[in-house]
Design a protein around this motif. Sequence first.
Motif, PDB file in Angstrom:
ATOM      1  N   ILE A 135      -6.837  10.211 -13.598  1.00 47.44           N
ATOM      2  CA  ILE A 135      -8.179  10.759 -14.335  1.00 47.44           C
ATOM      3  C   ILE A 135      -9.365  10.650 -13.413  1.00 47.44           C
ATOM      4  O   ILE A 135     -10.639  10.721 -13.849  1.00 47.44           O
ATOM      5  N   GLY A 136      -9.167  10.513 -12.201  1.00 45.89           N
ATOM      6  CA  GLY A 136     -10.159  10.568 -11.212  1.00 45.89           C
ATOM      7  C   GLY A 136     -11.019   9.177 -10.860  1.00 45.89           C
ATOM      8  O   GLY A 136     -12.067   9.299 -10.489  1.00 45.89           O
ATOM      9  N   ARG A 137     -10.261   8.106 -11.349  1.00 43.76           N
ATOM     10  CA  ARG A 137     -11.224   6.796 -10.929  1.00 43.76           C
ATOM     11  C   ARG A 137     -10.716   6.521  -9.529  1.00 43.76           C
ATOM     12  O   ARG A 137      -9.728   6.256  -9.027  1.00 43.76           O
ATOM     13  N   PRO A 138     -11.571   5.879  -8.615  1.00 44.92           N
ATOM     14  CA  PRO A 138     -11.395   5.532  -7.294  1.00 44.92           C
ATOM     15  C   PRO A 138     -10.628   4.342  -7.316  1.00 44.92           C
ATOM     16  O   PRO A 138     -10.973   3.579  -8.234  1.00 44.92           O
ATOM     17  N   VAL A 139      -9.725   4.017  -6.483  1.00 47.02           N
ATOM     18  CA  VAL A 139      -8.861   2.852  -6.404  1.00 47.02           C
ATOM     19  C   VAL A 139      -9.080   2.265  -5.169  1.00 47.02           C
ATOM     20  O   VAL A 139      -8.891   2.518  -4.024  1.00 47.02           O
ATOM     21  N   ARG A 140      -9.757   0.799  -5.437  1.00 44.17           N
ATOM     22  CA  ARG A 140      -9.812  -0.070  -4.294  1.00 44.17           C
ATOM     23  C   ARG A 140      -8.872  -1.053  -4.142  1.00 44.17           C
ATOM     24  O   ARG A 140      -8.082  -1.669  -5.278  1.00 44.17           O
ATOM     25  N   TYR A 141      -8.490  -1.706  -3.037  1.00 42.89           N
ATOM     26  CA  TYR A 141      -7.621  -2.866  -2.773  1.00 42.89           C
ATOM     27  C   TYR A 141      -7.919  -3.890  -2.142  1.00 42.89           C
ATOM     28  O   TYR A 141      -8.767  -4.059  -1.173  1.00 42.89           O
ATOM     29  N   LEU A 142      -7.636  -5.005  -2.622  1.00 44.00           N
ATOM     30  CA  LEU A 142      -8.071  -6.396  -2.116  1.00 44.00           C
ATOM     31  C   LEU A 142      -7.627  -6.437  -0.669  1.00 44.00           C
ATOM     32  O   LEU A 142      -8.411  -6.966   0.036  1.00 44.00           O
ATOM     33  N   SER A 143      -6.241  -6.027  -0.361  1.00 44.97           N
ATOM     34  CA  SER A 143      -5.777  -6.217   0.821  1.00 44.97           C
ATOM     35  C   SER A 143      -6.541  -5.587   1.847  1.00 44.97           C
ATOM     36  O   SER A 143      -6.647  -5.922   3.231  1.00 44.97           O
TER      37      SER A 143
END
Length: 205
Positions: free
Chosen positions: A121-129
């Motif tokens: 759905i086009g949401r940016p995904v960020r990662y803790l690592s």
Amino acid sequence: MVYIEKSVEEYEAENAALRARLAELEQEVYRPCPVICMCGSTRFKQAWIDVKRILGCAGNIVIGVDLWGHHEHVYPDEQFKTFLDDLHKRKIDLADEVFVLDIDGYVGESTRSEIEYAKMIGRPVRYLSQEMPGYVEPEDPLVRLEQERNEAQARAERAETLLAKGVAEYDAMFAVGLIDYSEPEWVEGARELIEAAAALRGGGK
């Protein structure tokens, strides 16, 4: 006194400039906060709390989970789990971006599904690592207290056993006449300690 009247054009230009500045101020004051939906395994409860604090204090509205199934060892049935998974996707719908708690590189099945949905759905995904490399989950105070209680209970049981053994040996020697004097103070004190240890052990169950 000389009055210099402004033209209509000049008044309109000043009003337009004032309206533009007012709009800028409103944007500064009422700037909407980004909404972040956190995703990850519920086994990392302290990381959820800690990272939510970090993101929230940075000016974000943070959405998380409602249950700590893996952490608290309370697992919903398949129907309710499906409901919770779908509910979390609705939270992603409301968010501007997703933040994944990939502690030690772990990403479970539900989290993978949420990441795929967010990308779809086009949401940016960020990662803790990636943003906090080397992050260590804070110690759970409840787990620490439970460990301390178990250790204290084990010590009480050990003390109770040793004291009971000592008193039993004294009573045995007294019974066969190896000791012919009255019960010494240490035996009386030992019996009191045995009772206290038993009470402590019983209260900790």
